[in-house]
Scaffold this active site. Structure first.
Site, PDB file in Angstrom:
ATOM      1  N   ASP A 122       1.923 -33.758 139.776  1.00 50.30           N
ATOM      2  CA  ASP A 122       0.504 -33.424 139.927  1.00 50.30           C
ATOM      3  C   ASP A 122       0.069 -33.913 141.317  1.00 50.30           C
ATOM      4  OD1 ASP A 122      -2.117 -32.796 139.278  1.00 50.30           O
ATOM      5  OD2 ASP A 122      -2.457 -34.647 138.126  1.00 50.30           O
TER       6      ASP A 122
ATOM      7  N   GLU B 294      -0.953 -31.480 146.426  1.00 53.00           N
ATOM      8  CA  GLU B 294      -1.479 -30.586 147.486  1.00 53.00           C
ATOM      9  C   GLU B 294      -1.279 -31.156 148.878  1.00 53.00           C
ATOM     10  OE1 GLU B 294      -3.152 -31.664 144.770  1.00 53.00           O
ATOM     11  OE2 GLU B 294      -2.751 -29.847 143.619  1.00 53.00           O
TER      12      GLU B 294
ATOM     13  N   ASP C 212      -7.455 -27.927 136.990  1.00 51.13           N
ATOM     14  CA  ASP C 212      -8.552 -28.478 136.175  1.00 51.13           C
ATOM     15  C   ASP C 212      -9.616 -27.434 135.881  1.00 51.13           C
ATOM     16  OD1 ASP C 212      -7.078 -30.720 136.449  1.00 51.13           O
ATOM     17  OD2 ASP C 212      -8.409 -31.706 137.888  1.00 51.13           O
TER      18      ASP C 212
END
Ligand code: NOJ
Length: 968
Positions: free
Chosen positions: A531, A534, A607
């Site tokens: 996770d 980015e 999300d």
């Protein structure tokens, strides 16, 4: 069990996380995007606009063997700056156009393609470049119908088929590769000499660089966003290119955006959006359900489609990129790509069908990895299951309620102070025992490992990374970068550093290895969730890393930002693969991705919110990801934020069971919502939905095999399945699952009891549940299908054979030897076809030929006035097409997997649409048991409940050839 309240105290959500859209740049807030759009605006206003870039014919060189041609390119505005162009045609007809500055002051980042591509593609041996006065061209293709033309002045690349323009680069003159300059020279906006000689033919009404580059040096050396200053030691280096599809009215792809599948316009009259589509991997808190904003991943791949052909482009750039889309006419598309840095490296895929384009893209960046079979089953996640006992309790409750589940997930709270790999022993005192308890019924655990490492002396992983020098550096490149994430002060692993790969692999070893830290408190069946890659940095600009941070090789973060997440994903994938010998198929879920990420696992849409809009756009986003070659995709079932009402939760499970990746997940502040907690009827409905997914695992697995070999996506929107049917081009709320013939329309609205489903062709479509036969029409037709809460609109297209396994089990590995049901959905001609692929689902033994690949065929038997249904071995017929990456010369029909499965039966064959009641149903001369319910037949034009023949326990093996003869 650990109380949630204590956990909430533990997790102080940083204030910076409460971001709004204003925390992310618009085009006008990004200097290079402003410059790019301004260039386009100037071109638009000036009818005699012409690109200043041209090829110098005297520099053209056709490489030996005609492999490619290179040429010098110059810009009229900067005669001293040199660019080099390289154009080549690959064996499969893909054209690669590359342009870079030659002998510039610095180097533009040129490695994006090398991260995305699986290999340097083979060049076509059939190409003969012919160099003319005004262009270089080559004709190729089986029918010599494709032509690539590179015009000299201005520089323009056109791909044509049958004389019709398919893709045009720089047709609108927006190509601009900002060359490297010094601060001093850049300050001069020198007038340009009036063009002489050949150049005088270029219609230029202005004589200043400002005409092309604008009056001011806009954000060349530094730029401000909020409190952030982005220093740009390299100066301006952006890249603008217009890519037009003069004969294609729809474009798709460029995930990830929360928008429609057929991309709405961003410029031109009545533009749907005012902002270009942005590709800049970002952790966008509470993202909008309808926007061109960036999200977590970027795949710069775009399909352009019309009833006549499909083409595609892959723009291999790793920096932030903005894309404008316009339709000058309803049947043409213009796009404009503006990137912050990098070279021009564009692949033109000639199609001409969607399937061709998927094949062409796949040969560049690879097919999706064939997932472990269990990974297609149901995943139960939440932030967080708070202790080992909690995990055990959740498992127990699923079992008590007879609900199948394969995977339990642990979010960041398992890790002491968010030091990934390190269990918080207070709550997880026995991680290996806990995992073994889960594994006892074939289940798995997935545990999160993020790329930020807590800067703590007590954290061996950070310590080792620091010692090895594998952390991302801050501007200037001397010090390790420090930012904030879940762990507080953190440093980031640099996947661009080759040193980090072996080290990362060593961490995942489950056995001790000298003085190296290894994850002995895990098992080989602990899989990983990556996770925040980015990367997400809570106190960084746009919740990410400063662009002037420095990676291995001296590249700035801006150059590689969109590739960064894929590297972390890839590293983890390699690490899991190295954990056991022989290796098991890794499972790694990633939030961030790039072109090529499909080779390493699954993604999810981040999300999302628990709203109907997010549910609907999640379906479209997953479809767009499938277009981008990354089929293994899904959205958080239930919505990450919020507490969905039971009706919404049920509908979300209906979306989930028809997503390639199927995981329920929820934010730490939400109420518990495991499906067993619901009241009836909701609980019972979800139980049935879970069972439906499990029963259809053979369909999903077979679709994934096909994707892993051909690149054809697992989810297929209408334009992919029916490329000539214009009415389907904009459809994105219903889709087909692989080649199975299953057509799904998930319900994403409150209170629905029925829905309209579009049928694209003159075919019969059977309701999966009540066997109602709907009729399509040659020009397409809408039919109304019941969609009460417990019913997902699910139709089987006439002509398909669907394989399922219908014994309810606790987990999918327990289904390994379960018998199959075949649903034979006859078409009007009384025929049908289907495939089934099986292997051990865990190892790579399928690459050695250990698998079963069957074809089921129903043919109409005129003599017997009935139907013959047969099972044939496809693997023996097409061994080289069976498994990705392995050309099996022969296939051993008696391989050990087949032997293991000999006893696995087909326990039921259900035939829809039979013309009349059978007289006899036989296999190998044996009479079989059957029941027949009369009804509408496949060849009739009327709608109504269809005839159903159920052949019971025909006692046939799924591994062998057989034939059932139905005589009517
Ligand atoms: C952000 C992810 O998107 C979300 O799924 C996860 O629960 C949180 N990080 C905590 O790890």
């Amino acid at each position: 069990m650990r109380a949630l309240s204590s956990l909430l105290v533990l997790v102080a959500v940083p204030a910076a996380l409460a971001v709004k859209t204003q925390d992310f740049k618009t085009c006008t807030q990004a200097a290079f995007c402003r410059r790019g759009r301004a260039l386009s605006a100037r071109a638009q206003e000036n009818p005699s606009w012409s690109s200043p870039y041209s090829i110098d014919p005297s520099t053209i060189s056709v490489l030996p063997g005609q492999a490619s041609f290179t040429a010098g390119v110059k810009s009229l505005l900067y005669p001293d700056v040199k660019f080099g162009l390289d154009v080549r045609v690959h064996k499969d007809g893909v054209v690669r156009v590359r342009m870079d500055e030659v002998n510039g002051l610095r180097k533009h980042y040129d490695e994006a393609a090398s991260w995305a591509l699986i290999a340097e593609p083979d060049i076509s041996p059939e190409i003969k470049w012919s160099v003319g006065k005004s262009d270089v061209r080559a004709v190729y293709g089986d029918k010599k119908d494709i032509e690539v033309v590179v015009a000299f002045q201005p520089l323009k690349v056109t791909l044509l088929r049958d004389g019709k323009e398919q893709v045009v680069l720089n047709g609108r003159g927006l190509l601009h590769m900002e060359h490297f300059r010094t601060k001093e020279s850049a300050e001069e906006k020198l007038p340009v000499e009036q063009p002489q000689g050949d150049d005088s033919q270029v219609v230029m009404q202005v004589n200043s660089r400002a005409w092309f580059e604008g009056e001011t040096e806009d954000g060349y050396w530094e730029e401000q966003f909020g409190s952030w200053t982005d220093t740009k030691p390299k100066g301006p280096e952006s890249l603008s290119i217009d890519i037009s599809f003069p004969n294609h009215g729809h474009v798709y792809g460029i995930p990830q955006h929360a928008t429609r599948l057929s991309l709405p316009t961003t410029t031109g009259e009545n533009a749907f959006y005012s902002e270009p589509y942005r590709l800049y991997n970002a952790d966008v808190f509470e993202y909008l359900a309808d926007s061109t904003m960036s999200l977590y991943g970027s795949i710069p791949v775009m399909h352009a489609h019309s009833a006549a052909s499909t083409v595609a482009i892959f723009n291999a750039v790793g920096s932030e990129t903005w894309i404008d889309v316009a339709h000058p006419t309803p049947r043409s598309t213009e796009t404009h790509w503006i990137s912050e840095s990098g070279i021009l490296d564009v692949f033109l895929m000639p199609g001409s069908t969607p399937a061709d384009v998927f094949g062409q893209y796949t040969r560049l960046t690879g097919t999706p990895a064939l997932p472990a079979h269990w990974a297609l089953a149901y995943h139960q996640c939440r932030w967080n299951y708070v202790s080992s006992d909690d995990v055990r309790d959740v498992q127990r409750r699923f079992d008590l309620e007879d609900m199948p589940v394969d995977v339990f997930w642990l979010d960041i709270e398992y890790a002491e102070e968010h030091k990934y790999f390190i269990w918080d022993k207070k709550y997880f005192p026995d991680p290996v025992d806990m995992t073994r308890d889960v594994e006892a019924v074939g289940r798995k655990m997935v545990v999160i490992v993020d790329p930020h490492l807590k800067r703590a002396a007590s954290y061996p992983v950070y310590q080792e990374a620091q010692e090895r020098g594998v952390l991302v550096k801050s501007p200037g490149g001397s010090n390790d970068y420090e930012g904030w994430c879940w762990s507080g002060s953190a440093a980031w692993v640099d996947g661009f550093n080759p040193e980090s790969w072996d080290w990362w692999t060593s961490l995942f070893k489950t056995a001790p290895q000298g003085d190296k830290w290894t994850w002995t408190e895990s098992t080989v069946d602990t899989y990983i969730w990556n996770d925040m890659n980015e990367p997400s940095v809570f106190n960084g600009p746009e919740i990410s890393m400063p662009r002037d941070n420095v990676h291995y090789g001296g590249w700035e973060h801006r150059d590689v930002h969109n590739i960064n997440g894929m590297l972390f994903h890839n590293m983890t994938f390699q690490a899991l693969k190295a954990r056991s010998d022989p290796p098991k198929r890794p499972f790694v879920l990633t939030r961030s991705f790039y072109a090529g990420s499909q080779r390493f696992g699954a993604m999810w849409t981040g999300d999302n919110l628990g709203t109907w809009e997010h549910m609907a756009v999640g379906v479209r986003m997953v479809l767009a990801n499938n277009i981008g070659g990354f089929s293994f995709a899904g959205s958080d079932v239930g919505g990450f934020f919020g507490n969905p009402e039971p009706e919404m939760l049920v509908r979300w499970y209906e979306v989930g069971i028809f997503s390639p990746f199927f995981r329920a997940h929820a934010h730490i502040d939400t109420k518990r919502r495991e499906p067993y907690l619901l009241d009836e009827p909701y609980k019972g409905i979800i139980r049935s939905l879970l069972r439906l997914r499990y029963s259809m695992l053979p369909v999903w697995y077979t679709a994934f095999r096909e994707a892993s070999v051909t690149g054809l996506p697992v989810l297929r929107p209408h334009y992919v399945a029916f490329p000539h049917d214009e009415a389907g081009f904009a459809l994105d709320d219903q889709y087909f699952v692989g080649s199975s013939g299953l057509l799904v329309k998930p319900i994403c609205e409150k209170g629905a009891t029925e829905t309209s489903v579009y049928l694209p062709d003159d075919q019969v479509y059977y309701d999966y549940f009540n066997h109602y036969a709907y009729r399509g029409a040659a020009k397409g037709k809408h039919v109304t299908v019941p969609a009460e809460l417990e019913k997902v609109p699910l139709l089987i297209r006439g002509g398909s054979i669907i394989s399922t396994r219908e014994r309810p089990r606790r987990s999918s590995p327990l289904m390994k030897y379960d018998p199959f049901t075949l649903r034979v959905a006859l078409n009007a001609a009384g025929e049908a076809h289907g495939e089934l692929y099986l292997d051990d689902g865990v190892t790579f033994s399928h690459q050695d030929g250990q698998f079963i690949w069957r074809e089921f065929v129903a043919t109409s038997d005129k003599k017997a006035r009935g139907v013959r249904i047969s099972s044939r071995n496809l693997a023996a017929q097409k061994p080289s097409e069976a498994v990705d990456g392995v050309a099996l010369a022969t296939y051993d029909i008696a391989n050990s997997f087949v032997k293991e499965m000999l006893g696995v039966r087909v326990e039921r064959v259900v035939v829809f649409g039979l013309a009349s009641k059978p007289n006899k149903v036989q296999a190998g001369g044996r009479d079989l048991y059957w029941e027949f319910t009369p009804g509408v037949t496949a060849s009739e034009k009327r709608q109504g409940t269809t005839s159903v023949l159920v052949v019971k326990d025909p006692d046939l093996s799924v591994t062998s050839d057989w034939e059932i003869v139905v005589q009517t």
